[in-house]
Each structure stands twice: as C-alpha cells, then as structure tokens.
Design an enzyme around this catalytic site. Structure first.
Site, short mmCIF file in Angstrom:
data_model
loop_
_atom_site.label_atom_id
_atom_site.label_comp_id
_atom_site.label_asym_id
_atom_site.label_seq_id
_atom_site.Cartn_x
_atom_site.Cartn_y
_atom_site.Cartn_z
N GLU A 50 -4.95 -5.69 -0.43
CA GLU A 50 -3.80 -6.13 -1.22
C GLU A 50 -3.03 -7.15 -0.41
OE1 GLU A 50 -0.93 -3.22 -2.74
OE2 GLU A 50 -2.55 -1.84 -3.23
N GLU A 84 -2.41 3.60 0.81
CA GLU A 84 -1.11 3.64 1.49
C GLU A 84 -0.54 5.05 1.60
OE1 GLU A 84 1.60 0.91 -0.40
OE2 GLU A 84 0.40 -0.82 0.13
#
Ligand code: BGP
Length: 463
Positions: free
Chosen positions: A365, A166
């Site tokens: 995720e 991220e």
C-alpha cells in the site's frame, strides 16, 4: 532517466473486504465490529456514512475487474471478511460467501490478475469481540480455524496469502489511541492483543506450510520509519529507537526473525505487563516466520526525546518514552494530515535488505487520500488527479533506487483500486485510481492516474 522495473513486477492495488464489498439482503454475512460500531454510534463516522453499502463490490466485482484491466493491474490484493465467511466467527461456513469469493477469485484469474488474499483487515466478528476479541486466547484458536478453512477453500488458486494487514493498527486504534472499537486506552491490554495477533499469524503460517499448497504466506505491515529530530542527539536517537520498537519492530521482528525486540521486552517487563502465554508460544513464533513481507507506507514518524511530562504514571503509554516531533516545513497531505516523505519508502526497503535478511517483499500500500476530488473533474467527466500521479512517481523513483541497490522488492500496489470506505473517515478522502459516485449508485469512472498507471504497468516503468 528511464525507470525500468524487474521482470514480472507486480503492478496493481489493494483493497479490503470490509471497505469495499458492502452487504445485500440475503448474503448471510454476520456482523463485524464495524457494522456493530456504526449501528451504535453513527455520529463517529464522517457524514454518518457506514459500511453497509461501501463501494458495492459484492455485486459489481465483474465490472470492477474489467476496470482493473484498464488500469494496468496484473495483481490485486483484497481480504476475505471473516464475518462473511463464518458469520459468528466460529461456527458454520456461509455458502453464499464461498460462492462469492470463488467467483471473485476465478474472475480475477481468468483476466490474468493475480489475487493476493489477506485474512484479517481490522474486521473482528462481533460475536468474538463480545468475548474479548484479540484479548482472548479463544480468538486465536478461532482465527486459526478460519485461516485453515480459507486455505482449504481457495488455496488451490490463491498463491500469495497474508495473515494480517497492519496488525499494529487494532492495537493502536482499539487499545491506545481510540479510533477503532472497542476504543479503550490500556497498554496492558494492547500488549496482550499484539501478542495474540503475532501468535495467530505464526500458527496460521505453520498450518499453511504443513498443507504444502505450493504458495507463499506473509504478513502486511505498515512500517513508519522513526526519524530522530536530531541525529547527533543521543536522547533523540534513543527515543526514536523506542518508538520504532513499539510500532514497527513489535510485528516486524517476530514476523521475519521470530523474536521480539529486546528494548520492548525490557519496557514491558519493567511495567509488569507481560502478556499471558503458553509455554510453546514463543517457540511457535520463532519457528514459523513469513515467506514474504507486504509493506504499507504512507508517512514517517518524527520523534524527539521526551520533553513533556508523562500524562499519567498510573496508566503507562508508549508516549511516556518519546515525544512526537512536529518538524517545521514538512510536506503534508492536508486532507489526511499525514506527512509526505518519499524517501521513507527507500529507507524501509534498505532496512529490510540490511537488517531483515533481504526477505522477499513488495509495496502493498502507498497512496494519497484527497477530499473533494470533484473539483478536478474536467469537461469529459474525468478527475484530473495530477497530484496523485506525482505522488506515485516520486515514490516509485525511490523504490527503483532501492531495487537497483539490491532490495528484493517484487511489486508496487497502490491504495486503492476504487474509492472505498475509510473506516471512521468513511468516504471523506478518496484514494482510488477509479472514482466511485455515491450519489449515482456507486458509478465508476477511471481517473487520470488510472490511465497513467496503465501505461506504467505496460512499459514496466516510466521515463
Ligand atoms: C491503511 C489501511 C487501509 C486504508 C489506508 C488509508 O492503514 O490498511 O485500510 O484505509 O490505510 O488510510 P485511511 O483510510 O485511514 O485514510
């Protein structure tokens, strides 16, 4: 209906070094920005709980790997902590860290759990942050050296690497919306940071490929599909496209296609905040794209055309180009304040298939953080987290549909294996298949969802 997944599908979960390992005396770990920030401002962290202990994976990993086996893991992702391996970011390698990561990786492999290793999960070594962190070109060089050292040390056994988790989050948190150190609000700096992260990723990919280690390297992105308030309103649609360019395509396009989105470049040029770069950088980014993509999905982004006045014309922000839209009747996870929209996972996989060459990807995720899970402990001491089982099932159905339609998705990882430290939220919301009791020295107990996931993994699907 029977939801069967492709052969060799990756079932497992994800964690990160800084959120799970903890520190012990004599481990020779250096400080990251999280250790430092907690020392400086402990009140910023929920219940003033810092990262020093986390979930004690550093000492309990062997026990934890046995629990992974009981919860259906055939694969697991974590990250190496840069500040553990190279305590000051640039100098000598810490032998304690090498021993730890070697043993952790070997233990996973000998239990038939494939380790997927990420290199950067928000955890800048403090000494590098003092020199500007991702603002500084020297950090890019230091990162690439760190990456190479990791490939040399562990690349014989780790076959799936990731350059970042991220990377938009340090941009947003550190330089726009103030939830990561150094907590600034400055779009020009944010652009430079994002550019350096992209460049660092491409340079690490280049080195990895040159080393011919017989594995793959990718990046993990949190993709938040941007939905316009009204599909038939061109202003809403345009605003959503700009939000998408800022928060998704700023990393997705360079990582997969080697280019930056034109809409974004236009805006940045107009604002006269193009990042500093060297002549060969764009070519490096163009030529060194990822082999596979990790997709983190939690929530969508709902957007409408800008209605509110621009906050401050002297300090541009992405939000000058759109407004967030508070859609009525959306389904929420009230603890985290995030919308739950299961179909988003399908939309991302479909977009990846249609517009990104159907690159090999996996869900790296997805998950649900819930506060106060002790409420759901049954008489046998197990947390009955039926809401989590429902959440995963509802998302997996859409993953399945996307795969049926041709998406090249090779796995599903849950956030997270055992409850861990969620940055400034510390241990407020729990995400794990396995509960961690902080009062009882981090004692582990498998939740109902963990046993359920084991069945899914064994059957390679569910009914
Ligand atoms: C992702 C991060 C994780 C993790 C998760 C849950 O964005 O990759 O590190 O923490 O979100 O979010 P949070 O911990 O903020 O509740």
């Amino acid at each position: 209906m029977n939801y069967k997944f492709p052969e060799n599908f990756l079932w497992g979960s994800a964690a990160s070094g800084p959120q799970s390992e903890g520190r012990i005396h004599g481990d020779l770990k250096g400080e990251s920005i999280w250790d430092y920030w907690y020392e400086e401002e402990p009140e910023k962290f929920f219940n003033k709980v810092g990262p020093e202990k986390a979930s004690q994976v550093y000492t309990k990993y062997k026990e934890d790997i046995q629990l992974m086996k009981k919860t259906g893991h055939n694969s697991f992702r974590t990250s190496i902590q840069w500040s553990r391996l190279i305590p000051d970011g640039v100098g000598a390698v810490n032998p304690e860290a090498v021993a730890f990561y070697n043993s952790y990786i070997d233990e996973l492999l000998s239990n038939d759990i494939e380790p997927l290793i990420n290199l950067y999960h928000f955890d800048m070594p403090k000494s590098l942050q003092e020199q500007g962190g991702w603002m500084s070109r020297q950090t890019v060089d230091a990162y690439v050296r760190y990456a190479k050292i990791c490939f040399e040390l562990f690349g014989d056994r780790v076959k799936k690497w990731f350059t970042h988790n991220e990377p938009i989050v340090p941009v947003e948190g550190g330089y726009l919306y103030q939830f990561h150190y150094p907590n600034e609000v400055n779009l020009k700096k944010a652009v430079q940071v994002g550019f350096h992260e992209n460049l660092a990723s491409a340079q690490a990919i280049k080195i990895y490929h040159e080393m011919e280690l017989d594995g793959e390297i990718g990046i993990i992105l949190n993709l938040t599909p941007s939905y316009p308030r009204d599909d038939s309103n061109p202003e809403d649609v345009k605003a959503a496209a700009i939000a998408d360019a800022f928060f998704n395509r700023s990393f997705l396009d360079p990582a997969v296609k080697g280019t930056f989105p034109e809409e974004l470049v236009e805006i940045i040029k107009e604002l006269d905040i193009l990042p500093k770069m060297e002549v060969e950088d764009l070519l490096t980014i163009q030529e060194n794209t990822v082999d596979l993509l990790g997709i983190n999905y939690y929530q969508p982004r709902r957007i409408k055309a800008k209605e509110t006045p621009i906050a401050d014309i002297n300090h541009p922000m992405p939000d000058d180009y759109f407004d967030n839209y508070d859609m009525p009747n959306k389904k929420m996870n009230p603890y985290r304040g995030w919308e739950i929209y299961e179909k988003g996972i399908y939309d991302i996989l479909t977009n990846t298939r249609e517009n990104y060459g159907n690159i090999k990807c996996y869900i790296s995720e997805n998950g649900m953080g819930v506060e106060g899970e002790e409420r759901f402990i049954n008489k046998d001491g197990q947390i009955e987290d039926d809401y989590r089982i429902a959440f995963v099932k509802d998302h997996l159905r859409y993953v399945h549909q996307a795969i049926q339609e041709g998406a090249n998705c090779i796995g599903y990882h849950m956030w997270t294996c055992m409850d861990n430290w969620s940055w400034t939220n510390a241990y407020k919301n729990r995400y794990g298949f396995i509960a961690v009791n902080l009062e009882q020295d981090g004692q582990r107990t498998i939740k109902k969802s963990g046993y359920w996931f084991n069945e899914v993994s064994e059957k390679n699907g569910f009914n």
